[in-house]
Design a protein around this motif. Sequence first.
Motif, PDB file in Angstrom:
ATOM      1  N   GLY A  95       0.803  -1.126   0.008  1.00 56.63           N
ATOM      2  CA  GLY A  95      -0.187  -0.256   0.069  1.00 56.63           C
ATOM      3  C   GLY A  95       0.818   1.175   0.018  1.00 56.63           C
ATOM      4  N   ARG A  96       2.005   1.067  -0.235  1.00 55.88           N
ATOM      5  CA  ARG A  96       2.801   2.252  -0.532  1.00 55.88           C
ATOM      6  C   ARG A  96       2.418   3.564  -1.278  1.00 55.88           C
ATOM      7  NH1 ARG A  96       6.149  -1.650  -2.899  1.00 55.88           N
ATOM      8  NH2 ARG A  96       6.360  -1.524  -5.159  1.00 55.88           N
ATOM      9  N   ALA A  97       1.666   3.338  -2.201  1.00 56.43           N
ATOM     10  CA  ALA A  97       1.264   4.408  -2.872  1.00 56.43           C
ATOM     11  C   ALA A  97       0.635   5.346  -2.183  1.00 56.43           C
ATOM     12  CB  ALA A  97       0.182   3.872  -4.030  1.00 56.43           C
ATOM     13  N   ARG A  98       0.156   5.429  -1.152  1.00 54.59           N
ATOM     14  CA  ARG A  98      -0.436   6.429  -0.170  1.00 54.59           C
ATOM     15  C   ARG A  98       0.774   7.572   0.117  1.00 54.59           C
ATOM     16  NH1 ARG A  98       0.813   2.050   2.985  1.00 54.59           N
ATOM     17  NH2 ARG A  98       1.930   2.216   5.057  1.00 54.59           N
ATOM     18  N   PHE A  99       2.007   7.122  -0.083  1.00 55.46           N
ATOM     19  CA  PHE A  99       3.181   8.063   0.320  1.00 55.46           C
ATOM     20  C   PHE A  99       3.731   8.827  -0.909  1.00 55.46           C
ATOM     21  CE2 PHE A  99       3.725   4.870   3.597  1.00 55.46           C
ATOM     22  CZ  PHE A  99       2.920   5.723   4.806  1.00 55.46           C
ATOM     23  N   ALA A 100       3.249   8.653  -2.229  1.00 57.40           N
ATOM     24  CA  ALA A 100       3.707   8.987  -3.435  1.00 57.40           C
ATOM     25  C   ALA A 100       3.700  10.574  -3.401  1.00 57.40           C
ATOM     26  CB  ALA A 100       2.503   8.850  -4.698  1.00 57.40           C
ATOM     27  N   GLY A 101       4.962  10.981  -3.686  1.00 57.28           N
ATOM     28  CA  GLY A 101       5.133  12.531  -3.835  1.00 57.28           C
ATOM     29  C   GLY A 101       5.695  13.050  -2.396  1.00 57.28           C
ATOM     30  N   GLN A 102       5.442  12.535  -1.308  1.00 53.87           N
ATOM     31  CA  GLN A 102       5.695  13.035  -0.063  1.00 53.87           C
ATOM     32  C   GLN A 102       7.391  12.905   0.260  1.00 53.87           C
ATOM     33  OE1 GLN A 102       3.438  11.564   3.382  1.00 53.87           O
ATOM     34  NE2 GLN A 102       1.747  10.937   1.934  1.00 53.87           N
ATOM     35  N   CYS A 103       7.821  13.784   1.356  1.00 53.54           N
ATOM     36  CA  CYS A 103       9.297  13.576   1.909  1.00 53.54           C
ATOM     37  C   CYS A 103       8.932  13.166   3.163  1.00 53.54           C
ATOM     38  CB  CYS A 103       9.843  15.024   1.771  1.00 53.54           C
ATOM     39  SG  CYS A 103      11.439  14.914   2.450  1.00 53.54           S
ATOM     40  N   LEU A 104       9.481  11.825   3.266  1.00 52.34           N
ATOM     41  CA  LEU A 104       9.146  11.213   4.732  1.00 52.34           C
ATOM     42  C   LEU A 104      10.675  11.039   5.503  1.00 52.34           C
ATOM     43  CD1 LEU A 104       7.152   8.103   3.456  1.00 52.34           C
ATOM     44  CD2 LEU A 104       6.240  10.275   4.759  1.00 52.34           C
ATOM     45  N   GLY A 105      10.790  11.345   6.708  1.00 51.24           N
ATOM     46  CA  GLY A 105      11.755  11.188   7.505  1.00 51.24           C
ATOM     47  C   GLY A 105      12.292   9.743   8.085  1.00 51.24           C
ATOM     48  N   SER A 106      13.293   9.583   8.190  1.00 51.23           N
ATOM     49  CA  SER A 106      13.490   8.339   8.840  1.00 51.23           C
ATOM     50  C   SER A 106      12.653   8.107   9.972  1.00 51.23           C
ATOM     51  CB  SER A 106      14.890   8.174   9.274  1.00 51.23           C
ATOM     52  OG  SER A 106      15.278   9.262   9.990  1.00 51.23           O
ATOM     53  N   TRP A 107      12.243   9.166  10.871  1.00 53.93           N
ATOM     54  CA  TRP A 107      11.295   9.065  12.125  1.00 53.93           C
ATOM     55  C   TRP A 107      10.054   8.630  11.647  1.00 53.93           C
ATOM     56  CZ3 TRP A 107      14.263  12.961   9.954  1.00 53.93           C
ATOM     57  CH2 TRP A 107      13.422  14.123   9.403  1.00 53.93           C
ATOM     58  N   ASP A 108       9.620   9.352  10.546  1.00 52.87           N
ATOM     59  CA  ASP A 108       8.268   9.095  10.026  1.00 52.87           C
ATOM     60  C   ASP A 108       8.218   7.652   9.641  1.00 52.87           C
ATOM     61  OD1 ASP A 108       7.407  11.871  10.125  1.00 52.87           O
ATOM     62  OD2 ASP A 108       8.404  12.187   8.122  1.00 52.87           O
ATOM     63  N   LEU A 109       9.051   7.037   8.832  1.00 47.10           N
ATOM     64  CA  LEU A 109       9.236   5.758   8.577  1.00 47.10           C
ATOM     65  C   LEU A 109       9.188   4.587   9.844  1.00 47.10           C
ATOM     66  CD1 LEU A 109      11.334   6.265   5.638  1.00 47.10           C
ATOM     67  CD2 LEU A 109       9.019   5.460   5.514  1.00 47.10           C
ATOM     68  N   MET A 110      10.091   5.288  10.799  1.00 46.06           N
ATOM     69  CA  MET A 110      10.231   4.473  11.994  1.00 46.06           C
ATOM     70  C   MET A 110       8.759   4.387  12.789  1.00 46.06           C
ATOM     71  SD  MET A 110      12.228   5.664  15.241  1.00 46.06           S
ATOM     72  CE  MET A 110      11.090   6.955  15.548  1.00 46.06           C
ATOM     73  N   ARG A 111       7.880   5.349  12.797  1.00 43.36           N
ATOM     74  CA  ARG A 111       6.636   5.311  13.480  1.00 43.36           C
ATOM     75  C   ARG A 111       5.753   4.481  12.437  1.00 43.36           C
ATOM     76  NH1 ARG A 111       8.039  10.763  14.959  1.00 43.36           N
ATOM     77  NH2 ARG A 111       6.657  11.587  13.161  1.00 43.36           N
ATOM     78  N   GLU A 112       5.716   4.696  11.435  1.00 43.88           N
ATOM     79  CA  GLU A 112       4.912   4.065  10.289  1.00 43.88           C
ATOM     80  C   GLU A 112       5.139   2.587  10.398  1.00 43.88           C
ATOM     81  OE1 GLU A 112       1.882   3.542   7.476  1.00 43.88           O
ATOM     82  OE2 GLU A 112       2.300   5.322   8.607  1.00 43.88           O
ATOM     83  N   TYR A 113       6.063   2.304  10.589  1.00 45.67           N
ATOM     84  CA  TYR A 113       6.433   0.843  10.347  1.00 45.67           C
ATOM     85  C   TYR A 113       6.965   0.053  11.443  1.00 45.67           C
ATOM     86  CZ  TYR A 113       5.816   1.415   5.425  1.00 45.67           C
ATOM     87  OH  TYR A 113       5.329   1.630   4.134  1.00 45.67           O
ATOM     88  N   ASP A 114       6.918   0.936  12.902  1.00 47.14           N
ATOM     89  CA  ASP A 114       7.324   0.302  14.136  1.00 47.14           C
ATOM     90  C   ASP A 114       8.762  -0.102  14.033  1.00 47.14           C
ATOM     91  OD1 ASP A 114       7.306  -0.387  16.863  1.00 47.14           O
ATOM     92  OD2 ASP A 114       6.274  -2.353  16.504  1.00 47.14           O
ATOM     93  N   LEU A 115       9.844   0.568  13.632  1.00 52.16           N
ATOM     94  CA  LEU A 115      11.155   0.168  13.458  1.00 52.16           C
ATOM     95  C   LEU A 115      12.172   0.645  14.541  1.00 52.16           C
ATOM     96  CD1 LEU A 115      11.545   1.334   9.551  1.00 52.16           C
ATOM     97  CD2 LEU A 115      10.876  -0.952  10.613  1.00 52.16           C
ATOM     98  N   HIS A 116      13.239  -0.013  14.537  1.00 57.03           N
ATOM     99  CA  HIS A 116      14.325   0.422  15.501  1.00 57.03           C
ATOM    100  C   HIS A 116      15.457   0.386  14.925  1.00 57.03           C
ATOM    101  CE1 HIS A 116      11.137  -1.245  18.120  1.00 57.03           C
ATOM    102  NE2 HIS A 116      11.797  -0.589  19.313  1.00 57.03           N
ATOM    103  N   ASP A 117      16.574   1.243  15.406  1.00 55.39           N
ATOM    104  CA  ASP A 117      17.935   1.372  14.875  1.00 55.39           C
ATOM    105  C   ASP A 117      18.474   0.035  15.470  1.00 55.39           C
ATOM    106  OD1 ASP A 117      20.110   2.382  13.817  1.00 55.39           O
ATOM    107  OD2 ASP A 117      19.704   4.577  14.700  1.00 55.39           O
ATOM    108  N   LEU A 118      19.794   0.163  14.755  1.00 55.42           N
ATOM    109  CA  LEU A 118      20.718  -1.238  14.963  1.00 55.42           C
ATOM    110  C   LEU A 118      20.720  -1.316  16.477  1.00 55.42           C
ATOM    111  CD1 LEU A 118      23.625  -0.952  12.392  1.00 55.42           C
ATOM    112  CD2 LEU A 118      21.633  -2.346  12.553  1.00 55.42           C
ATOM    113  N   ASP A 119      20.794  -0.306  17.164  1.00 57.26           N
ATOM    114  CA  ASP A 119      21.226  -0.405  18.743  1.00 57.26           C
ATOM    115  C   ASP A 119      19.994  -0.818  19.537  1.00 57.26           C
ATOM    116  OD1 ASP A 119      20.187   2.047  18.469  1.00 57.26           O
ATOM    117  OD2 ASP A 119      21.954   3.023  19.372  1.00 57.26           O
ATOM    118  N   GLY A 120      18.510  -0.733  18.764  1.00 54.25           N
ATOM    119  CA  GLY A 120      17.511  -1.051  19.547  1.00 54.25           C
ATOM    120  C   GLY A 120      16.706   0.155  20.054  1.00 54.25           C
ATOM    121  N   THR A 121      17.189   1.341  19.541  1.00 55.36           N
ATOM    122  CA  THR A 121      16.799   2.497  19.997  1.00 55.36           C
ATOM    123  C   THR A 121      15.925   3.135  18.790  1.00 55.36           C
ATOM    124  OG1 THR A 121      18.479   3.959  19.035  1.00 55.36           O
ATOM    125  CG2 THR A 121      18.831   3.310  21.345  1.00 55.36           C
ATOM    126  N   ARG A 122      15.089   4.140  19.232  1.00 57.27           N
ATOM    127  CA  ARG A 122      14.006   4.871  18.175  1.00 57.27           C
ATOM    128  C   ARG A 122      14.281   6.353  18.188  1.00 57.27           C
ATOM    129  NH1 ARG A 122       9.501   2.034  16.825  1.00 57.27           N
ATOM    130  NH2 ARG A 122       8.320   3.819  17.408  1.00 57.27           N
TER     131      ARG A 122
END
Length: 304
Positions: free
Chosen positions: A254-281
Amino acid sequence: MTTNPLPLAGKVALVAGATRGAGRATAIELGALGATVYGTGRSTRSGRSPMDRPETIEDTAELVTAAGGEGVAVRCDHTDADDVARLVGRIRTDHGRLDVLVNDIWGGDPFLSWDQPVWEHPLDATLGVLRNGVETHLITSHHALPLLLEGTDGLVVEVGDGKEAVPYRGNMAYDLVKTAVVRMGAGLAHELTPRGVTALTVTPGYLRSESMLDHFGVTEENWRENTRDVPYFEHSETPHLLARGIAALAADAGRARFAGQCLGSWDLMREYDLHDLDGTRPDWGAVDRAARDLTLVDGMPGPA
């Protein structure tokens, strides 16, 4: 219902500018989801690029394969249209498809002199920054997009630097490049969305890349103890936070919902519930907003 651990198996990605930093991390994270990843750059085991860094595209390819994908290293100068055409021709011959294009080409550092006004900055160097940071993206898109458009549901990601009203970055050419790349993502979305391809721009926060660690004389293991006096560095992130976001986009039907946007790593982190290599957010977006608010209140400079 179980989640497919390799949702990008059978997919082919081109990460243009994959020698180090966000490009290398993106290649690895795409590989971790099963993709075949062509990683390009000018630094090889037989010779360094003008960036004069030790990382190589062969190293990147091996890391992609170790992560679970198939890494393919191709030396390519993205300022050379013929070089890029040969690269795309090889992908066509090898696989007959291209599903993901990540434009992370930079290479402008050797031309930059910081805090030097445009009339004093050497003209050849100014144009060199633009050539490496803007023309390379246009050349790569020109040659790679026809192959990507032969498939269905492709993804094009422009890797920029900053979103919204970013303060002036201290060098005219650098500022123009980073602004232009964000605009490219929006322009590509305008042209590609009717053709079933999602295009957008992403941006990291304060990136703790290989060169940044070297700049401060620290490593990934000791940076917290040895950079306590560096403004905002405590909020930095590894290239893998952004890279995991890009990989998640590639696997998102469903990624087409983001077409044309500028997303920060922090936006993607929240959208997909991600963590950095050391487990931090690390949430650079929140830090940046707070710093800009402080600038408006007391005139103190915030992060660029």
